[in-house]
Design an enzyme around this catalytic site. Structure first.
Site, short mmCIF file in Angstrom:
data_model
loop_
_atom_site.label_atom_id
_atom_site.label_comp_id
_atom_site.label_asym_id
_atom_site.label_seq_id
_atom_site.Cartn_x
_atom_site.Cartn_y
_atom_site.Cartn_z
CD GLU A 204 36.41 69.11 43.67
OE1 GLU A 204 37.50 69.56 44.10
OE2 GLU A 204 36.19 68.90 42.47
CE LYS A 336 39.54 67.52 36.22
NZ LYS A 336 38.66 68.65 35.85
#
Ligand code: PGA
Ligand code: ZN
Length: 424
Positions: A204, A336
């Site tokens: 990430e 999410k």
């Protein structure tokens, strides 16, 4: 009001170079919307299932079956339906799939389609997505959680903890939170080079965690905050995603770095020592997804001091959040889209969090693309917080940059540190 005329799916590639599903919806008036499925690496076992082809190509991760399902079943079913009827569209997708875990047509096919419809509806109205979903509600830009070091499943398990993040608690705007984080990220890089530990970045975009203990990572994080000229605990707080389901099961936690095995009580003790020693303001998945008793005990011990976030523990399901709230586990929920599988179910989870006084953090996945929908949704749904990964790599920066544009365009406020949950 406009009907769906065309639903087209294609295979594109995510930030790890793996196949993913993109859907484009066109309405009868020519409005277009596009949705892309992200992909997790440290996934909760109760998430909506991705449909992957298996076999040898692309390590079994191709999505031809998911795309064929969209062409064969989803497109004909949606054609002719009103694009703004999001709840109805999502209900149709769920019914078409017909499985409790969305495994037949695939959570990846469903979320890409659901998001494409939402974008097409916003475009039909000529509104930016955040404004379309906000309606008349007054909303604020979310407080960012930004990764400085990546670990766990995103860095070959070099360290146990998955995300070492910062939250700019003294920032008074989204833009300022990014400015502050940019300096911390940069200084962390300088410190790593000085230690001879500059080894690139993790999945990430956080610096590769070349540390010999989880604590060492936090020591360097605090030093980075100071080197950037900020006061740890006042200007910048630490947020951790322990992602404990990755190394814990059945009340046993195996910390690879320390080479120790801890039971739930010992794991909680360790986390409480970290909270006492470091300026931690938020901890995600401190215990594993199957350790409900541990989550309740940890929330009782630390919930008045820090935000305790359920990710794998909630998998963006309203029912799980309601259940945990009744029992006193966590005080915040990670949100999410692809864990839920449709926009409507994602929003239901966020509303369940709000109803129970839980904070909510809209989150990206470790496998991402240029898609910036989550920034609009975190803002338009007034979620309060946003987690995107680190401050490098364009699949992350595209999202932070979109927040800058939204903040500039609207005369809206910034959530700020007041949204951090410390409720229980
Ligand atoms: P994932 O991790 O996207 O790789 O599942 C993100 C998180 O655990 O928050
Ligand atoms: Zn997580």
């Amino acid at each position: 009001m406009s009907r769906i005329e065309e639903v087209r799916a294609r295979r594109i590639w995510d930030s790890r170079g793996r196949p993913t599903v993109e859907v484009e919806i066109v309405t009868e008036t020519g409005a277009r919307g596009r949705g892309i499925a992200p992909a997790g690496a440290s996934r909760g076992s109760r998430e909506a299932m991705e449909l992957r082809d298996g076999g040898t190509a692309f390590d079994g991760k191709d999505v031809k079956t998911a795309i064929a399902g969209i062409a064969r079943e989803i497109a004909p079913a949606l054609r002719g339906h009103e694009v703004a009827e999001q709840a109805m569209i999502d209900a149709m997708l769920i019914a078409l799939d017909g499985t409790p875990d969305k495994s037949r047509l695939g959570g990846n096919a469903l979320i890409a389609t659901s998001l494409a419809a939402l974008h097409a509806a916003a475009s039909e109205r000529g509104l930016p997505l955040w404004r379309y979903v906000a309606g008349d509600e007054q909303v604020t830009l979310p407080l960012p959680q930004i990764q400085i070091f990546g670990g766990g499943a995103h860095a070959e398990r070099r360290v146990d903890v998955q995300d070492f993040m910062v939250i700019a608690t003294s920032a008074t705007s989204f833009a300022q939170a990014l400015e502050m984080t940019a300096e911390v990220y940069r200084h962390a890089g300088v410190l790593m080079r000085k230690r001879g530990a500059a080894q690139g970045v993790a999945d990430e975009g956080g610096w590769w965690p070349a540390f010999s203990s989880n604590e060492e990572a936090m020591d360097v994080l605090v030093a980075s905050i100071e080197a950037a000229g900020f006061v740890p605990g006042t200007d910048m707080g630490i947020a951790l995603d322990i992602a404990a389901s990755e190394f814990g099961k059945g009340g046993q936690y195996t910390l690879g770095l320390d080479n120790v095995r801890l039971d739930t009580d010992a794991m909680i003790e360790k986390l409480l020592r970290w909270i006492a020693r470091y300026p931690i303001v938020s901890i995600e998945d401190p215990l594993s997804e199957d350790d409900e008793a541990g989550m309740i005990a940890f929330t009782r011990a630390a919930g008045s001091k820090v935000q305790i976030v359920g990710d794998d523990f909630f998998v963006t399901r309203a029912a799980f959040i309601e259940d945990a709230a009744a029992k006193g586990a966590c005080n915040a929920a990670l949100i999410k889209l692809n864990q839920a599988g449709t926009v409507t179910e994602t929003l239901a989870a966020l509303r369940a969090a709000r109803r129970n006084g839980y904070a909510s953090i809209v989150s990206a996945r470790s496998g991402e693309t240029e898609d910036v929908s989550i920034v609009h949704l975190a803002t338009g749904w007034n979620a309060g917080q946003l987690k995107v990964g680190s401050f490098s790599r364009s699949e992350r920066m595209a999202k932070w940059n979109e927040g800058v544009r939204i903040e500039e365009g609207g005369a809206m406020g910034f959530a700020g540190a007041a949204v951090l949950s410390r409720s229980r």
